[in-house]
Enzyme design. Sequence first.
Site, PDB file in Angstrom:
ATOM      1  N   ASP A 324      32.445  30.669  47.758  1.00 37.10           N
ATOM      2  CA  ASP A 324      32.308  29.705  46.860  1.00 37.10           C
ATOM      3  C   ASP A 324      30.971  29.679  45.954  1.00 37.10           C
ATOM      4  O   ASP A 324      30.021  29.798  46.720  1.00 37.10           O
ATOM      5  CB  ASP A 324      32.536  28.321  47.388  1.00 37.10           C
ATOM      6  CG  ASP A 324      32.611  27.260  46.294  1.00 37.10           C
ATOM      7  OD1 ASP A 324      33.480  27.343  45.428  1.00 37.10           O
ATOM      8  OD2 ASP A 324      31.924  26.308  46.144  1.00 37.10           O
ATOM      9  N   GLU A 353      33.008  34.246  44.397  1.00 37.07           N
ATOM     10  CA  GLU A 353      33.318  33.631  43.016  1.00 37.07           C
ATOM     11  C   GLU A 353      32.489  33.569  41.996  1.00 37.07           C
ATOM     12  O   GLU A 353      31.202  33.013  42.104  1.00 37.07           O
ATOM     13  CB  GLU A 353      33.515  32.090  43.460  1.00 37.07           C
ATOM     14  CG  GLU A 353      34.176  31.153  42.286  1.00 37.07           C
ATOM     15  CD  GLU A 353      33.877  29.719  42.349  1.00 37.07           C
ATOM     16  OE1 GLU A 353      34.534  28.843  41.588  1.00 37.07           O
ATOM     17  OE2 GLU A 353      33.048  29.252  42.993  1.00 37.07           O
ATOM     18  N   ASP A 420      41.113  25.809  40.664  1.00 35.99           N
ATOM     19  CA  ASP A 420      40.073  25.157  39.595  1.00 35.99           C
ATOM     20  C   ASP A 420      40.572  25.325  38.148  1.00 35.99           C
ATOM     21  O   ASP A 420      39.859  25.127  37.065  1.00 35.99           O
ATOM     22  CB  ASP A 420      38.859  26.326  39.748  1.00 35.99           C
ATOM     23  CG  ASP A 420      38.053  25.952  41.089  1.00 35.99           C
ATOM     24  OD1 ASP A 420      37.692  24.651  41.214  1.00 35.99           O
ATOM     25  OD2 ASP A 420      37.611  26.791  41.502  1.00 35.99           O
TER      26      ASP A 420
END
Length: 581
Positions: A324, A353, A420
């Site tokens: 992340d 990410e 997301d």
Amino acid sequence: MLRECFYHVSQSNWAYAYDKHTIHLRVRTKRDDVMDILAVTGDKYDWDRTYEEYPMKKTASDAYFDYWEASVKPKYGRVSYGFRMSAGSESVWMTESGIHDEQPAPPGGYYDFPYIHEVDMYAAPEWAKSAIFYQIIPERFANGDPSNDPDPTEPWGGQPTNDNSFGGDLQGIIDHLDYIENLGVNAIYLTPVFHSPSNHKYDTLDYKKVDPQFGSNETLKQLVDACHARSIRVMLDAVFNHCSEHFPLFQDVVRHGEKSEYADWFHVREYPLAVRDGIPTYDTFGFFPHMPKFNTANPRVKQYLLDVAEYWIKEIQIDGWRLDVASEIDHHFWRDFRKVVKAANPDAYIVGEVWNDSMKWLLGDQFDSVMNYPFSSKVLEFFSQSAMDGYTFANSMGFLLMRYPQQTNEVIFNLLCSHDTPRVLTCVGEDKRRVKLCVVFLLTYMGTPCIYYGDEVGLTGGPDPDCRKCMEWDPDKQDNELYDFYRLLIALRKDYDVLRSGSFRFLKAEPGDPRIIYERLNSHMHFTVWMNNTEEETVLSHPMETDDWKDALSGETVVPEDGMMNIKLDPLGYRILYRFL
């Protein structure tokens, strides 16, 4: 020829070792400006006896440039090279020393690839090329153990908010592994499962403890073992950029300020810790005060987090990490992270990410892949309506393909939507035909595809938190026809390796025309995909030299007429053809 558009450097995605015997060379020219390019090569220590020429193939284009590529196999693992550009009767030579009207004497001033060192090569796990991921938010997939439900727990299927919980857990995933296996996916990506005060778990309290609302460490082990028994890989989500404000070591800093022995674990600009005009006096994820940012350059912080990465691979035998906010952590940390993870499991898949161009993380010393949001953006923009023409779409995809070396493109983490972003069905105006076009492209394109849980049964959802709805388990509310379509396309990708590792090229993508044709090709098979991104029935035509084509989904033989393949397509329809070589 417009010489100022010529571009090549002997590094990165322009000159790289594809395997221990092969170097890929790429050159950029102005679009539709150069007719032929020849890579002239030789060993710098014996040019004449090792001299070879490699015709370059135009593999992609964007709005301004053409991109050419050749695979060079130097006998001794090293090569010097230059390029001869031709357009009509005009030819020029490009070497590292510049652009010349006559060929400069080799090898001085030529580009140089000094040696193929296998240890320096980018190398992702081979299994990632064949993986089809299924992303799951554990809290929203299934409630398998009501005894660990948080208080309060809302009825399953309610409207998601930033704070509410519905009781999903790891046992719920275990209970539905038959469903997951039947869909055909062979890898699962779980959003964070570690102890956290939130419903999304991206603010970690304890990095070595599964959140009690999800089960226990043993439950996670049972899940991973059950997946492995079905040949399903498991990738966990790691949040190493930041933690929860309730993380014990951060709370020590809150209490003791700069006297805390953990003060240098975080980026504190001013004491006491506070939030002033909405801005914390310490660095955070975004400007969210409940997510303080780690100082990953601190050796103690680095060792703590690297121990976490190693722990779950060794103890639970997970198959990879999704990282992340990976772009906001220093590269030194990620280089050491890779060493630790690959030492624990050389076959682990590391996905960062990063939402933008990610080349500096994909040089072989940090990540294996990144979440390819630029891919989803362009695919959804094209297929969500008929306004964009195929020419513009092909230019966009060509630009993305040239960002990375081929072996990176083969394992880049492609997705249509995630936790997301709005869901794919919502993005295309809830037109199932358009969803199918997106999925066909996803599953016949280069890279590692990922399906977001529930998309296959017709879940809708706008921006976060609406995209994080509970999985629909009522058979009467599931779109079974869409589910069967996903199964069909997943099976097709698994059955034919050309869809996983073959080359990709647009065959037809014209200005003003939203219809496209593209191919996947390897040494023994040729696929062509025909897509009608319009609301009208159409006949899409393209020259085909052979008459041995079959429909990949029906098995029907499809024969061209006088060397021209004419494919009738429904509105927003598609067809997939293949032939053996």
